[in-house]
Design an enzyme around this catalytic site. Sequence first.
Site, short mmCIF file in Angstrom:
data_model
loop_
_atom_site.label_atom_id
_atom_site.label_comp_id
_atom_site.label_asym_id
_atom_site.label_seq_id
_atom_site.Cartn_x
_atom_site.Cartn_y
_atom_site.Cartn_z
N ARG A 79 36.39 42.01 93.94
CA ARG A 79 37.25 41.30 94.79
C ARG A 79 37.70 41.99 95.94
O ARG A 79 37.92 43.50 95.49
CB ARG A 79 38.31 40.73 94.20
N GLU A 100 39.58 36.28 103.40
CA GLU A 100 38.33 35.59 103.37
C GLU A 100 38.63 34.19 104.09
O GLU A 100 39.47 33.40 103.74
CB GLU A 100 37.50 35.56 102.28
N HIS A 151 31.06 36.51 101.06
CA HIS A 151 31.24 36.01 99.64
C HIS A 151 29.88 35.32 99.27
O HIS A 151 30.09 34.19 98.59
CB HIS A 151 32.48 35.35 99.32
P1 NDP Z 1 33.54 40.38 83.17
O1 NDP Z 1 34.77 40.03 82.38
O2 NDP Z 1 31.98 40.07 82.19
O3 NDP Z 1 33.39 42.28 83.05
C1 NDP Z 1 34.47 42.79 83.69
C2 NDP Z 1 34.48 44.00 83.31
O4 NDP Z 1 35.40 44.94 83.73
C3 NDP Z 1 34.48 44.42 81.83
O5 NDP Z 1 33.24 45.32 81.45
C4 NDP Z 1 35.60 45.28 81.60
O6 NDP Z 1 35.60 45.92 80.49
C5 NDP Z 1 35.95 45.80 83.09
N1 NDP Z 1 37.57 46.07 83.30
C6 NDP Z 1 38.50 45.10 83.15
N2 NDP Z 1 39.58 45.75 83.67
C7 NDP Z 1 39.22 46.88 83.93
C8 NDP Z 1 39.78 48.13 84.48
N3 NDP Z 1 41.10 47.98 84.70
N4 NDP Z 1 39.42 49.12 84.65
C9 NDP Z 1 37.90 49.25 84.53
N5 NDP Z 1 37.22 48.33 84.22
C10 NDP Z 1 37.65 47.06 83.79
O7 NDP Z 1 33.60 39.73 84.54
P2 NDP Z 1 32.29 39.53 85.30
O8 NDP Z 1 31.51 40.74 85.29
O9 NDP Z 1 31.74 38.17 85.00
O10 NDP Z 1 33.08 39.51 86.79
C11 NDP Z 1 33.88 40.37 87.15
C12 NDP Z 1 34.63 40.16 88.49
O11 NDP Z 1 33.57 40.37 89.45
C13 NDP Z 1 35.02 38.76 88.34
O12 NDP Z 1 36.44 38.73 87.83
C14 NDP Z 1 34.85 38.28 89.73
O13 NDP Z 1 36.36 38.52 90.65
C15 NDP Z 1 34.03 39.18 90.47
N6 NDP Z 1 32.95 38.34 90.81
C16 NDP Z 1 32.43 38.09 91.89
C17 NDP Z 1 31.36 37.40 92.45
C18 NDP Z 1 30.99 37.35 94.04
O14 NDP Z 1 30.33 36.35 94.16
N7 NDP Z 1 30.91 38.37 94.72
C19 NDP Z 1 30.60 36.56 91.25
C20 NDP Z 1 31.31 36.77 90.00
C21 NDP Z 1 32.24 37.69 89.74
P3 NDP Z 1 36.92 46.46 79.64
O15 NDP Z 1 37.71 45.24 78.96
O16 NDP Z 1 36.18 47.37 78.56
O17 NDP Z 1 37.67 47.27 80.65
C1 7N6 Z 2 30.41 31.65 93.97
C2 7N6 Z 2 31.29 33.06 94.00
C3 7N6 Z 2 33.32 34.26 91.29
O1 7N6 Z 2 34.20 34.95 90.84
O2 7N6 Z 2 33.60 34.96 93.40
C4 7N6 Z 2 32.64 34.28 92.54
O3 7N6 Z 2 32.45 33.62 90.31
C5 7N6 Z 2 32.33 32.82 93.08
C6 7N6 Z 2 29.18 31.76 94.53
#
Ligand code: NDP
Ligand code: 7N6
Length: 313
Positions: free
Chosen positions: A231, A260, A279
């Site tokens: 993000r 965005e 995005h």
């Molecule tokens: P997950 O919940 O699978 O993974 C999140 C990870 O972040 C975990 O490993 C968690 O581990 C770690 N984490 C959480 N807080 C912290 C912190 N303060 N410091 C370090 N590590 C931390 O989420 P996803 O991988 O599915 O998605 C992550 C984010 O990516 C989403 O929330 C979204 O904002 C973004 N995203 C963006 C997309 C795009 O289109 N660009 C698509 C999908 C997601 P632990 O709990 O051990 O800290």
């Molecule tokens: C949709 C992206 C997420 O958080 O930002 C992403 O999953 C959504 C294509």
Amino acid sequence: MPTRVAIHSSVERIFPPEKLQSLLSELDVEVSDDVAEGTASGDAGDFDAVVSFGYEPGFLEADLDWIHCVRAGYDEFPLDALRERGVRLTNSTGLHGDSVGETALGFMLQFARRLHRYRSDQADKAWNPPTWDEAFTLNGESVCVVGLGTLGLGVARRADALGMDVAGVRRTPTPVEHVSEVYTPDELVGAISDARFVALTVPLTDETEGLLGAAELDAMREDAYLVNVARGGVVDQPALVEALRSGDIAGAGLDVFAEEPLPKDSPLWEMENVVVTPHAAAATVDYADRIAALVRENVRRREAGDSLTNLVV
Ligand code: NDP
Ligand code: 7N6
């Protein structure tokens, strides 16, 4: 009673709402933004659940007991208010490891093999080979993946397969496959300071807002690249612009931004060492199918009185 599901038009940001409706045609499901008003067909009773991209204040007025967010990131949802009203929120984590993993590696490959530069030169029909010391290979380079969930693992697995040394950061410092060393957030500066690439894959929370600020950017190598597929708010964007301008880091591949769409007057658009994507890191043709499977599974669980999968609150 079957679950009455509304599909909110905001899902259009990813796929046509009608596509999801037809994939879920065996359920009581309707495309509707009037979740508080009940079904367009005038049947008595409100919707039980809504599937949405974004959050609408009207969701709290409706008699919903479940909202499904078609994104992994739920930072726009008011968790306390939902909790208070007893509305469950589920998200779509688990779906984006391949799409975002490939996009992140795409950014990295572009910078290593200089593809971004040749593509820009192509617009001017300019034949500009790299200088002798410009191109490199990912094999043998290092990446620090900040966040080791679905996205982080998607990046780590691919980076490892290409011969990179992969380190990572998460709060839980347990070993993670494909990651040689797992650091905790208080070790962030040390973890990123040796890496040729830093990939951000954490959720946006109070703890991660501005996680990568001027001090962290300053600690990065001057030949390092930042990849942000998490993000925009995880990075202090003005500090990033300054670091890119001053050569504190070598470049950035950015899918997400503080605002965005990225405003037209943002300096990031015109930086030769920056690749901007809208995005789009998670975009894939089978997105609606994957959401349908998740919603179907949770409708089944809701009707069976089981706990929902991907439950946030
Ligand atoms: P997950 O919940 O699978 O993974 C999140 C990870 O972040 C975990 O490993 C968690 O581990 C770690 N984490 C959480 N807080 C912290 C912190 N303060 N410091 C370090 N590590 C931390 O989420 P996803 O991988 O599915 O998605 C992550 C984010 O990516 C989403 O929330 C979204 O904002 C973004 N995203 C963006 C997309 C795009 O289109 N660009 C698509 C999908 C997601 P632990 O709990 O051990 O800290
Ligand atoms: C949709 C992206 C997420 O958080 O930002 C992403 O999953 C959504 C294509």
